[in-house]
Scaffold this motif. Sequence first.
Motif, short mmCIF file in Angstrom:
data_model
loop_
_atom_site.label_atom_id
_atom_site.label_comp_id
_atom_site.label_asym_id
_atom_site.label_seq_id
_atom_site.Cartn_x
_atom_site.Cartn_y
_atom_site.Cartn_z
N UNK A 128 7.78 0.78 -5.13
CA UNK A 128 7.68 0.34 -6.51
C UNK A 128 8.53 1.13 -7.47
N UNK A 129 8.91 2.36 -7.11
CA UNK A 129 9.68 3.16 -8.05
C UNK A 129 11.18 3.08 -7.78
N UNK A 139 6.96 -5.96 -5.45
CA UNK A 139 7.10 -4.51 -5.33
C UNK A 139 5.76 -3.86 -4.97
N UNK A 140 4.69 -4.30 -5.61
CA UNK A 140 3.37 -3.73 -5.29
C UNK A 140 2.96 -4.09 -3.87
N UNK A 141 3.28 -5.31 -3.45
CA UNK A 141 2.97 -5.72 -2.07
C UNK A 141 3.74 -4.85 -1.07
N UNK A 142 5.02 -4.63 -1.31
CA UNK A 142 5.81 -3.77 -0.43
C UNK A 142 5.33 -2.32 -0.49
N UNK A 143 4.86 -1.89 -1.64
CA UNK A 143 4.30 -0.54 -1.77
C UNK A 143 3.07 -0.38 -0.88
N UNK A 150 -2.08 -3.19 6.56
CA UNK A 150 -1.70 -4.45 7.18
C UNK A 150 -1.36 -5.49 6.12
N UNK A 151 -0.54 -6.46 6.51
CA UNK A 151 -0.11 -7.49 5.56
C UNK A 151 -1.29 -8.33 5.08
N UNK A 152 -2.27 -8.58 5.97
CA UNK A 152 -3.42 -9.39 5.56
C UNK A 152 -4.26 -8.66 4.51
N UNK A 153 -4.51 -7.37 4.72
CA UNK A 153 -5.29 -6.61 3.73
C UNK A 153 -4.50 -6.43 2.45
N UNK A 154 -3.18 -6.20 2.55
CA UNK A 154 -2.36 -6.06 1.34
C UNK A 154 -2.41 -7.33 0.50
N UNK A 177 -1.36 -1.43 -9.83
CA UNK A 177 -1.72 -0.52 -8.74
C UNK A 177 -3.15 -0.02 -8.89
N UNK A 178 -3.57 0.31 -10.11
CA UNK A 178 -4.94 0.75 -10.33
C UNK A 178 -5.93 -0.38 -10.04
#
Length: 426
Positions: A128-129, A139-143, A150-154, A177-178
Amino acid sequence: MKIRTIYAKSMQAGLRMVKEQLGPDALILSSREFPSPGSGRRATGIEIVAALDGEPEPQPSLLGEASTTAGQESEAPGRRPFTEPEDFCTFSARSFMEKDHREEPIPEDRTRCKRLEEEAPNPQPIRPDSATDAPLASRVYQWLLSKEISSSLASRLLEEACATLPFVDRAETAVLQQAVAAAARKLVAAPPEAGEAPAKRIVFFVGPTGVGKTTSVAKLAARLALKLRRKTGLITLDGYRIGAVEQLRAFAGLMGVPFRFVQAASELRRAIEEYAHRDYILIDTVGHGPRNPGPLRELGRLLSECGEAEGHLVVSAATKPADIPEIIMRFDCCAPDHLLFTKLDETRNLGPILDELVRTGRPVRYYSDGQRVPEDFHVASRDRIVDLVLNLNKGAHGAKHEYQHCRPSKPPSRPGSGLHAPAHLC
């Protein structure tokens, strides 16, 4: 926001599924090739993570795609109409489906970029930065993926976070993010009774070899006996590992607590009866490989002699994420009702811990991040675990893990600095 993970044989088939499930306004958060079982490393399919913002008003989308209205279709004289820039990572399903990409030649610069990307030894996910044109949600997903979540939990965390935020607040990375951290805390189970001491009088520790069961027993015994002033007794069933009995006996001598080594069910019952006046009885067990079911079932039958007890399955945080679910499944025959993660200082990404806590629904009461007794043994909580995994509040719990490598590996021994067993036993 609706987020879906779709698997297809090709990009065209995947985008058709995106359009069918989320509509033509869906946006692609990420896409990657993946191998099917039995195909080795050869990519045979496509994984697409797509999202659709459910906001009814025509506001700027969270994923950065400009929304247009009927009144904006006519452009003022002398002005060029707005067109979205081409982007590999994020594009609308509508624009892709309206164009026949099969007939469009790939430009030379795209071919060169694709070749360089394939030749990269370890491509890192977008953080994200970093300076990137990717939208905020992507960006938050990739973070989250960079934490080895895991992708499912993200996807689940991001979807629940967006559902709790007003649309205007989603424009800030820190705010989103918070919100993701708050969603994660709701998914982590809390121990039945919070506190430094176990909820039950008899506590046993099981797990594979080399994960730190004996050291965890010694750390908890030191906390109970020296800090909380509780009468504690130690029992070990581990007569296989060389020096295991001597190691725990040395710790027991330093703490001034009684110690017993047993091998049979009758001996275990007798030792528990001898410790009837003790506040807590801590039991160390033999380490077994998860693919050796016979000894595990025998260990489960032996531990059933303990009666009502609190069981902790000890798992190293440095274990490969793919192996942790199998370890938890194999040790179910021993009936542990808690997870205890050790060696947090030996890995940088703790995402698999969060995955397993959410998947199993089991609480975690303690965690360990070093070899010192008892300083490196900590009481866990929802906030502390999520902070360690996401490393958002560095000033609180996350800083210790983030800068763990800066601490001397062998702190100097001094009065009051902790318990240290003789060197030949460690």
